[in-house]
Structures are given as C-alpha cells and as structure tokens.
Design a protein around this motif. Structure first.
Motif, PDB file in Angstrom:
ATOM      1  N   ALA A   1      51.274  41.893  42.388  1.00 23.26           N
ATOM      2  CA  ALA A   1      51.090  42.548  41.092  1.00 23.26           C
ATOM      3  C   ALA A   1      49.774  43.311  41.050  1.00 23.26           C
ATOM      4  O   ALA A   1      49.696  44.435  40.535  1.00 23.26           O
ATOM      5  CB  ALA A   1      51.147  41.514  39.978  1.00 23.26           C
ATOM      6  N   ALA A   2      48.705  42.717  41.591  1.00 21.75           N
ATOM      7  CA  ALA A   2      47.406  43.401  41.619  1.00 21.75           C
ATOM      8  C   ALA A   2      47.439  44.589  42.563  1.00 21.75           C
ATOM      9  O   ALA A   2      46.820  45.629  42.290  1.00 21.75           O
ATOM     10  CB  ALA A   2      46.311  42.423  42.038  1.00 21.75           C
ATOM     11  N   GLU A   3      48.167  44.470  43.671  1.00 21.26           N
ATOM     12  CA  GLU A   3      48.272  45.592  44.609  1.00 21.26           C
ATOM     13  C   GLU A   3      48.990  46.773  43.965  1.00 21.26           C
ATOM     14  O   GLU A   3      48.675  47.929  44.251  1.00 21.26           O
ATOM     15  CB  GLU A   3      49.025  45.156  45.872  1.00 21.26           C
ATOM     16  CG  GLU A   3      48.334  44.068  46.686  1.00 21.26           C
ATOM     17  CD  GLU A   3      47.064  44.553  47.371  1.00 21.26           C
ATOM     18  OE1 GLU A   3      46.872  45.785  47.458  1.00 21.26           O
ATOM     19  OE2 GLU A   3      46.276  43.702  47.814  1.00 21.26           O
ATOM     20  N   ARG A   4      49.951  46.476  43.080  1.00 25.16           N
ATOM     21  CA  ARG A   4      50.657  47.553  42.390  1.00 25.16           C
ATOM     22  C   ARG A   4      49.806  48.195  41.305  1.00 25.16           C
ATOM     23  O   ARG A   4      50.055  49.336  40.904  1.00 25.16           O
ATOM     24  CB  ARG A   4      51.962  47.014  41.764  1.00 25.16           C
ATOM     25  CG  ARG A   4      53.036  46.661  42.770  1.00 25.16           C
ATOM     26  CD  ARG A   4      54.369  46.428  42.070  1.00 25.16           C
ATOM     27  NE  ARG A   4      54.312  45.332  41.108  1.00 25.16           N
ATOM     28  CZ  ARG A   4      54.595  44.064  41.400  1.00 25.16           C
ATOM     29  NH1 ARG A   4      54.964  43.739  42.640  1.00 25.16           N
ATOM     30  NH2 ARG A   4      54.529  43.132  40.477  1.00 25.16           N
ATOM     31  N   SER A   5      48.816  47.463  40.799  1.00 24.61           N
ATOM     32  CA  SER A   5      47.958  47.966  39.712  1.00 24.61           C
ATOM     33  C   SER A   5      46.487  47.798  40.086  1.00 24.61           C
ATOM     34  O   SER A   5      45.755  47.033  39.449  1.00 24.61           O
ATOM     35  CB  SER A   5      48.267  47.210  38.409  1.00 24.61           C
ATOM     36  OG  SER A   5      49.634  47.270  38.098  1.00 24.61           O
ATOM     37  N   PRO A   6      46.024  48.483  41.134  1.00 25.69           N
ATOM     38  CA  PRO A   6      44.646  48.271  41.601  1.00 25.69           C
ATOM     39  C   PRO A   6      43.579  48.651  40.579  1.00 25.69           C
ATOM     40  O   PRO A   6      42.443  48.184  40.680  1.00 25.69           O
ATOM     41  CB  PRO A   6      44.568  49.173  42.852  1.00 25.69           C
ATOM     42  CG  PRO A   6      45.635  50.200  42.650  1.00 25.69           C
ATOM     43  CD  PRO A   6      46.729  49.502  41.919  1.00 25.69           C
ATOM     44  N   ALA A   7      43.936  49.477  39.587  1.00 28.13           N
ATOM     45  CA  ALA A   7      42.952  49.868  38.573  1.00 28.13           C
ATOM     46  C   ALA A   7      42.499  48.689  37.720  1.00 28.13           C
ATOM     47  O   ALA A   7      41.474  48.773  37.041  1.00 28.13           O
ATOM     48  CB  ALA A   7      43.525  50.963  37.683  1.00 28.13           C
ATOM     49  N   THR A   8      43.263  47.583  37.741  1.00 27.25           N
ATOM     50  CA  THR A   8      42.882  46.400  36.959  1.00 27.25           C
ATOM     51  C   THR A   8      42.059  45.408  37.760  1.00 27.25           C
ATOM     52  O   THR A   8      41.668  44.362  37.230  1.00 27.25           O
ATOM     53  CB  THR A   8      44.140  45.690  36.419  1.00 27.25           C
ATOM     54  OG1 THR A   8      44.917  45.181  37.520  1.00 27.25           O
ATOM     55  CG2 THR A   8      44.999  46.639  35.605  1.00 27.25           C
ATOM     56  N   ALA A   9      41.781  45.700  39.031  1.00 28.46           N
ATOM     57  CA  ALA A   9      41.106  44.729  39.902  1.00 28.46           C
ATOM     58  C   ALA A   9      39.749  44.307  39.356  1.00 28.46           C
ATOM     59  O   ALA A   9      39.342  43.154  39.504  1.00 28.46           O
ATOM     60  CB  ALA A   9      40.956  45.307  41.306  1.00 28.46           C
ATOM     61  N   HIS A  10      39.024  45.249  38.717  1.00 29.60           N
ATOM     62  CA  HIS A  10      37.681  44.938  38.240  1.00 29.60           C
ATOM     63  C   HIS A  10      37.682  43.940  37.090  1.00 29.60           C
ATOM     64  O   HIS A  10      36.642  43.374  36.756  1.00 29.60           O
ATOM     65  CB  HIS A  10      36.977  46.229  37.790  1.00 29.60           C
ATOM     66  CG  HIS A  10      37.605  46.870  36.604  1.00 29.60           C
ATOM     67  ND1 HIS A  10      38.766  47.609  36.675  1.00 29.60           N
ATOM     68  CD2 HIS A  10      37.248  46.885  35.292  1.00 29.60           C
ATOM     69  CE1 HIS A  10      39.086  48.044  35.474  1.00 29.60           C
ATOM     70  NE2 HIS A  10      38.189  47.628  34.614  1.00 29.60           N
ATOM     71  N   MET A  11      38.842  43.683  36.486  1.00 30.85           N
ATOM     72  CA  MET A  11      38.909  42.779  35.348  1.00 30.85           C
ATOM     73  C   MET A  11      38.906  41.307  35.764  1.00 30.85           C
ATOM     74  O   MET A  11      38.532  40.437  34.979  1.00 30.85           O
ATOM     75  CB  MET A  11      40.162  43.069  34.519  1.00 30.85           C
ATOM     76  CG  MET A  11      40.203  44.464  33.934  1.00 30.85           C
ATOM     77  SD  MET A  11      41.696  44.780  32.972  1.00 30.85           S
ATOM     78  CE  MET A  11      41.469  43.593  31.632  1.00 30.85           C
ATOM     79  N   PHE A  12      39.309  41.020  36.986  1.00 30.39           N
ATOM     80  CA  PHE A  12      39.441  39.639  37.439  1.00 30.39           C
ATOM     81  C   PHE A  12      38.083  39.039  37.781  1.00 30.39           C
ATOM     82  O   PHE A  12      37.131  39.752  38.084  1.00 30.39           O
ATOM     83  CB  PHE A  12      40.355  39.574  38.654  1.00 30.39           C
ATOM     84  CG  PHE A  12      41.817  39.784  38.344  1.00 30.39           C
ATOM     85  CD1 PHE A  12      42.675  38.695  38.193  1.00 30.39           C
ATOM     86  CD2 PHE A  12      42.333  41.055  38.206  1.00 30.39           C
ATOM     87  CE1 PHE A  12      44.013  38.882  37.909  1.00 30.39           C
ATOM     88  CE2 PHE A  12      43.679  41.262  37.919  1.00 30.39           C
ATOM     89  CZ  PHE A  12      44.524  40.166  37.764  1.00 30.39           C
ATOM     90  N   ILE A  13      38.013  37.719  37.792  1.00 25.26           N
ATOM     91  CA  ILE A  13      36.753  37.057  38.101  1.00 25.26           C
ATOM     92  C   ILE A  13      36.372  37.259  39.559  1.00 25.26           C
ATOM     93  O   ILE A  13      35.193  37.313  39.908  1.00 25.26           O
ATOM     94  CB  ILE A  13      36.816  35.548  37.744  1.00 25.26           C
ATOM     95  CG1 ILE A  13      35.414  34.927  37.830  1.00 25.26           C
ATOM     96  CG2 ILE A  13      37.826  34.804  38.607  1.00 25.26           C
ATOM     97  CD1 ILE A  13      35.335  33.537  37.226  1.00 25.26           C
TER      98      ILE A  13
END
Length: 314
Positions: free
Chosen positions: A234-246
């Motif tokens: 899921a993160a690979e499909r939406s890499p723009a959200t990676a910075h949100m994770f801890i």
C-alpha cells in the motif's frame, strides 16, 4: 527554533512554486500558480485525512473492537490535553503508524496490525504518544500542505515542457529543461527537510506525553528492523504518504541526508536516550497487563511484559 525553521522551509517552497509560475507565464503565471496552490491546499485541508486513510485501507476501531490500543490512546490524549482522536487499524504486517487530520479536533491516529503484534504495550504507548505529538504540533496539516505544494511544483514543471516557458526565462529551452529537472528535486528536498525536523520534535514531545523516552526508543529499534524486512504494498503504491509514518515504510533509512524522509533511526534513539539520562522517566500511562479480550475482528494484543519494557532499552 524548529517552528521557525519549518516556517522558513514552507516559505521557500511557496516561493519556488510562484517562481516557476513567473517563468512560465510572467506576472500572470505567478498569480495563476498562487491561485492553484490555494485551491489545492483548501481541498487538502478538508479531505486529505480521508484520502490517506482510504489509501491504506484503514478501519476505524473503538473500545469494544480494540480495547488496549483505544485505551492507550485515550490516556495519552488526556495527558496531552487533546481531544480524543479517531483510532484506526490497518491490516498490514509491516509495523508502522501515522497521524492525520487538519486539527486536533478532527484528528486520527492509525497503527498497523504488524505494529500491534510486534510491540509491547509500553512500546505501543511510546509510538502513539509520538503520533499525538504530531497532532498537538499541527504537523499533520503542515505535512499535508507541503506534500500538496510539492505535487503542484512537479505539475507546473511538467507544463513547462508543453508551453516552453516564457520570455521571463533568460535561458530559453535550456532553462525550461533545468526547471523540469531541478524544481521537483528542490521541492522534494524541502519537503523531506520539513519532515525530518518535525520527527525530532514529535519524539521529544511524545516522550513527555507518555513520560518514558525509552519506550519510544525501544519501539523505533523494533520498527526499523521490521520495516527493512517486511514489504508494504500500500505504501509502495502511495509513496507521497511515506513522510507521514513514524518510520519510512518504503525502505530502511541509513543516514540523515537531503533525500531522507526521516532522520536516521539511531540518531533519534540517541536523542531519546539523552532525555532519559536527564531524568525524564516517570511513566504517565497506566497500562493494564491483562486487557479484556476484544470482541471484534481487531482484537489483537501486543506481547505482554512487566511494567518495565524488556529488551535492550528497558
């Protein structure tokens, strides 16, 4: 200092966006770029949290379906003097978590089932305290705005190929090509710099919220190892959200460099250890070692421990 640095980085990103608009269409192009940025930020302000949760197939839980996680978040929110956020679980084996929402009154925190399975209750409290620190600092809104502007910069840079820039670009076609390559990279660097700054600040405030810096230090050590081993489609499909994770869900980070979305995990652990050495170590969360069994599909329990976290950090 972190607030000032973040404000300066946001101003730099906005100036870059408007500068691209000027090179594409002069003063009119700059005004149009500003209008686009305002519209995109307005849309993100109201809808980004729902979009991110949907991207990762997050399911809302409550005290009945996830009693321990919900109870920990409730205690931590009270410690932080925050409204109770919505709590979500993501059915994903990679250990990770994030917070979202435009303000503390409309916030949500999300944890993966992999995080619940891997961490002790104390470590889980450290992680959720970190996420609530992002809510307290309004980082969720800041990161949404930076991601939106970064995306808009990439979009405008792509337009340069089709429209060829304007007479305001002194380098002609060379300037257009440079704009297409350099502008998105510059936006990405600024976005990541903001993210790294906010992570250190959230670590410190999270340690204050739960009262035990080493709970989070131990959790970061485990999560970084889990992220390196476990793929997150899921993160690979939406890499723009990676910075949100801890912890960056896309790959393990090895150093603090310009292209890192997160600080080096060991650097974060070292900072938390310094807090513990300075005397911060009075737990403010009463964790029940034997929570009531959950009655719903998300009734997962972290590994049980004594009151002090076991392992190299306890």
């Amino acid at each position: 200092m972190n607030f000032i640095r973040t404000a300066m980085l946001l101003a730099a990103m906005t100036a870059l966006f408007m500068g691209i608009g000027y090179l594409l269409g002069g003063t009119g192009g700059m005004i149009i770029a500003l209008a686009i940025a305002a519209a995109m930020n307005m849309f993100s302000y109201w809808n980004a949290d729902k979009m991110v949760l949907r991207m990762h197939n997050a399911q809302q839980v409550d005290e009945r379906t996830a009693p321990q996680l919900y109870g920990i978040v409730r205690q931590l929110a009270a410690n932080a003097k925050l409204p109770m956020p919505k709590v979500y679980l993501i059915n994903n084996p990679q250990p990770n978590a994030f917070a979202t929402g435009r303000n503390p009154e409309n916030a949500a925190v999300a944890a993966t089932t992999g995080l619940i399975d891997m961490l002790t209750p104390q470590e889980l409290a450290g992680v959720m305290a970190h996420e609530l620190a992002h809510v307290k600092h309004h980082d969720t809104l800041t990161m949404t705005i930076t991601a939106t502007i970064a995306g808009a910069i990439s979009m405008l840079s792509s337009f340069a190929f089709f429209f060829g820039g304007s007479r305001n670009n002194p380098l002609g076609i060379v300037g257009v090509l440079l704009m297409m390559i350099v502008a998105p990279m510059a936006a990405m660097v600024v976005q990541m710099a903001i993210s790294r700054t906010r992570e250190y600040s959230a670590d410190r405030t999270g340690a204050e919220i739960c009262g035990e810096p080493m709970w989070l230090a131990s959790a970061l050590h485990k999560i970084s190892g889990g992220v390196a081993r476990i793929h997150n489609p899921a993160a690979e499909r939406s890499p723009a959200t990676a910075h949100m994770f801890i912890i960056n869900p896309l790959s393990g980070e090895k150093m603090d460099n310009l292209f890192s979305t997160h600080p080096d995990t060991q650097n974060r652990i070292n900072e938390l250890r310094k807090l513990a050495q300075r005397g911060m170590g009075s737990a403010r969360v009463n964790i029940d070692p034997q929570p009531a069994p959950a009655s719903g599909p998300w009734g997962r329990r972290p590994a049980q421990t004594s009151d002090r976290t076991r392992g190299p950090w306890g």
